[in-house]
Design an enzyme around this catalytic site. Sequence first.
Site, PDB file in Angstrom:
ATOM      1  N   HIS A 137      -0.990  -0.036   6.381  1.00 45.42           N
ATOM      2  CA  HIS A 137      -0.714   0.224   4.690  1.00 45.42           C
ATOM      3  C   HIS A 137       0.094   1.206   4.563  1.00 45.42           C
ATOM      4  CE1 HIS A 137      -1.442   1.251   0.556  1.00 45.42           C
ATOM      5  NE2 HIS A 137      -1.887   0.050   0.515  1.00 45.42           N
ATOM      6  N   ASP A 151      -8.329   5.074   8.716  1.00 47.12           N
ATOM      7  CA  ASP A 151      -8.317   4.734   7.354  1.00 47.12           C
ATOM      8  C   ASP A 151      -9.377   3.579   6.966  1.00 47.12           C
ATOM      9  OD1 ASP A 151      -7.581   3.218   5.099  1.00 47.12           O
ATOM     10  OD2 ASP A 151      -5.445   2.957   5.332  1.00 47.12           O
ATOM     11  N   GLN A 201     -10.474  -0.298   3.672  1.00 49.19           N
ATOM     12  CA  GLN A 201     -10.977  -1.855   3.722  1.00 49.19           C
ATOM     13  C   GLN A 201     -12.325  -1.927   4.834  1.00 49.19           C
ATOM     14  OE1 GLN A 201     -10.141  -3.937   1.462  1.00 49.19           O
ATOM     15  NE2 GLN A 201      -8.112  -2.856   1.058  1.00 49.19           N
ATOM     16  N   LYS A 206     -12.798   1.109  -4.171  1.00 47.23           N
ATOM     17  CA  LYS A 206     -12.434  -0.047  -3.318  1.00 47.23           C
ATOM     18  C   LYS A 206     -14.210  -0.773  -2.737  1.00 47.23           C
ATOM     19  CE  LYS A 206      -8.103   0.026  -1.501  1.00 47.23           C
ATOM     20  NZ  LYS A 206      -7.431  -0.899  -2.164  1.00 47.23           N
ATOM     21  N   CYS A 243       1.685  -3.652   0.118  1.00 49.50           N
ATOM     22  CA  CYS A 243       1.967  -2.313   0.659  1.00 49.50           C
ATOM     23  C   CYS A 243       2.028  -2.527   2.072  1.00 49.50           C
ATOM     24  CB  CYS A 243       1.080  -1.356   0.041  1.00 49.50           C
ATOM     25  SG  CYS A 243       1.026  -1.188  -1.807  1.00 49.50           S
TER      26      CYS A 243
END
Length: 420
Positions: free
Chosen positions: A134, A211, A214, A237, A375
């Site tokens: 991202h 990261d 997700q 999220k 993104c």
Amino acid sequence: MSAVQESVVAGGGLNPELLRRDFPVLEREVHGSPLVYLDNAASTQKPQAVIDAELDCYRRYYANVHRGVHTLSQESTAAFEGARGRVRRFLNAPSEQEIVFVRGTTEAINLVAHSFVEPRVKPGDEIVVTHMEHHSNIVPWQLLCERTGAVLRVVPISDAGEFEVADVEAALTARTRFLSLVHVSNVLGTVNPVREIVAAAKSRGVPVLVDGAQATPHMPVDVQELDVDFYAFSGHKIYGPTGIGVLYGRYDLLAEMVPYQGGGDMIRTVSFAGTEYADPPARFEAGTPNIAGAIGLGAAVDYLLAIGLERIAAYEAELVAYAAEAMAEVPGIRLIGTPRRRAGAVSFVMPEAHPHDIATILDQQGIAIRAGHHCTEPLMERYGVPATARASFGLYNTRDEVDALVAGLHKVNRLFGLDT
Ligand code: C6P
């Protein structure tokens, strides 16, 4: 008893029909059809427990934290710090002092770039990322490279949307100072073999940030098992509020790091002769934090832990596989990425309709998906597309909703004269 508790008491697999009752917005209609919310990778909807936790804070005991001896401040502080404890449990971090509250994944990565990596790099040193990152795991490193003369190296990906541990190893050189990579791709849905990658990097002395924006909504994350140095995620999220997120950092690393921002609450003493910084995590939490947001995040974490992340992972794996298979059958469709392990998202393009047309036509049927570059412009370039449409799933989505999506895609084809 909330729907969650009922479903837990009932045992067995996750019951999405029951869970849906916890999410007030899922009752609404859009353009005369029941809402089918398939934009969970952008942001998830909120269960009543999260809404109540924020409301309760503002209604009953809101005050600034860490600053007052009065009762409301004590209560707010206890709830705020209680949320930190819940997040510690969520990530299985060894200590609450390793949980830094930030605005979200983006801020967490910028914090690490500034406070951990920048003081440790010299011109010509290398930072490694992958091609499926991202922008929030690309641009902070480009900015760092501009400031320091370091160089950004990129691990390539296959057409399926994967890379092997060996590909990462090949990108690590004697000059590599940091590896920052995504756990689950927001576009491809690829679940990366993070544990093996961390082991490979650390055997070469390279610290790693993952990261987890997700990954955290879809699977259990154990930072000790992953043996990762830093792990970032966003509250919004994981069915929590916006404007609150988490940076997990190994305490010995956090303790060596310079502050990211200066201000109140991050100091031990201040004088014009010099300032002493507070210990982590306060050192990285300058200014009044998002108090109600953190408390809401704590409620979201409780909600997920009550259902069980394993149970969520098992249910969603089956649902997403069903979706990818059914979507692949739509004439002319091209799925972007066909990873062996997928979580959350299925991206696609169609022969005639632009992704924005697809999203608009689906919206007319009450179906919310995202269209655009998500993104991840370098990833779009890798696949030779300017944009994709993306359906992304959460714990409250059902097979019926997947079927509604597929019916909607046939309608898109019909409108473009392709599928009769
Ligand atoms: N992806 C999407 O629709 P923030 O905005 O800081 O909460 O999260 C940024 C971020 C970082 N990493 C990954 C893998 C992400 O997916 C995101 C956010 C959203 O895909 C909004 S662009």
